[in-house]
Design an enzyme around this catalytic site. Sequence first.
Site: not given
Ligand code: IFM
Length: 453
Positions: A79, A362
């Site tokens: 991703r 994420e």
């Molecule tokens: O680095 C960030 C990412 O860009 C977006 N979600 C959280 C991550 C960690 O803070």
Amino acid sequence: MSVSLDDFPREFVWGTATAAYQIEGAVDEDGRGPSIWDTFAATDGAISDGATGELADDHYHRYDDDVQLMAGLGLKAYRFSISWPRIQPDGTGAANPAGVDFYRRLATSLLERGITPYATLYHWDLPEALEARGGWLARETADRFAEYARVTVEALGDLVTNWITLNEPWCSAFLGYASGHHAPGKRLGSTASHAAHHLLLAHGGAVEAIRAVSPAARVGITLNLYSVKAASDSAADLDAARRIDGLQNRLFLDPLLLGSYPADVLADLGETDWFASNPASDPVRIAAPLDFLGVNYYSRHTVRAGDSAEPDSANPGSESVEFVDTGAPRTLMDWPIHPEGMLDVLEQAHERQPDLPLFITENGSAYEDVVLGGTVDDEARRDYLEKHVAACAAAVRRGLPLAGYFAWSLMDNFEWAWGYSRRFGLVHVDYETQERTVKKSGRWYSEFLTQKG
Ligand code: IFM
């Protein structure tokens, strides 16, 4: 703890994630225009270590080696985000051929190595030219985004079929326009919710544009969702939890998946009238049918009612809510570690649209890393990763339609307002030499993914 690939369906998607401004560098190359993050990072005091994304991981030039590294680790999906100002340097008009070319080369390199691309269209780098016209506070930005989605998918749709419109619109709206911790650094209290509405409209317009160009496309959006608990059963603490769950989760989940905003949250914000003044067709556009929902899960909030209002809060209208330390272990970001909270947020999405596939787009942790003898022994990050992968397995066992997991992040990178002082990578990056070193956590993930040979 033991979790194995056998705990997941064969088609489960395993990958890592990154974002353009955090890794690419090359901010002035091949016709890229300035973004709000170039401007913000150049502002005195905005970034804790005074850094910028000017070089970052130099991925713009090293992308092929980075893809090779992913392939070597056994990753099957990646991703990444597309930098809007590389495609439309001024935020509008025809696609910049050199910008398109970079992403075509990246996607080709991934496909050649058997890695499926998942492209995010917006991971926070709004073209500065659009900020000058009001940024996300301007409704017109939503239309510009739909146009950007169209030209991008026209240019890349033969290589990329998985599209994520926005990454974490809560951050764009409330860190960008309420607390000012992120670009464009505005502190406008509840007015930040107007930016949230325009981001969601932008998403809806983009879904429509993508489907018109590429009927094969699979389209989703990524939200950062938090498990939210009240510190006690008192009415005041339960109300604090309702407020934070409302602002962080329901303000986005409800319009996207149920077709309307939560009335209690608009009332907390004091913005009921403003939201009612928008065209009646907006909720339909925002709730365009999705192919999947991306969930970024990192932590849990435990909250209680407080009595003093935090200035420039990222939670406007609910400024006095206090975030409680329950003693749970924390990462270097000071985020409490609660793998089981991942199930809470997946359930919250699932109950709104039971048939919608879910992805963890994420999940990861920052720790102080040391390279010793050519390796990084990041046992704490490895443990965090294993526990969250095990939480995914629990979600699958529970029957939740979880279809994939992307670890944040492939490699250390520019962590926004923290600059380079917070490392999330499974791969260490030496910012002096750009040398990449796979950490223990990266080796664990690789062994986990390749355990069936
Ligand atoms: O680095 C960030 C990412 O860009 C977006 N979600 C959280 C991550 C960690 O803070």
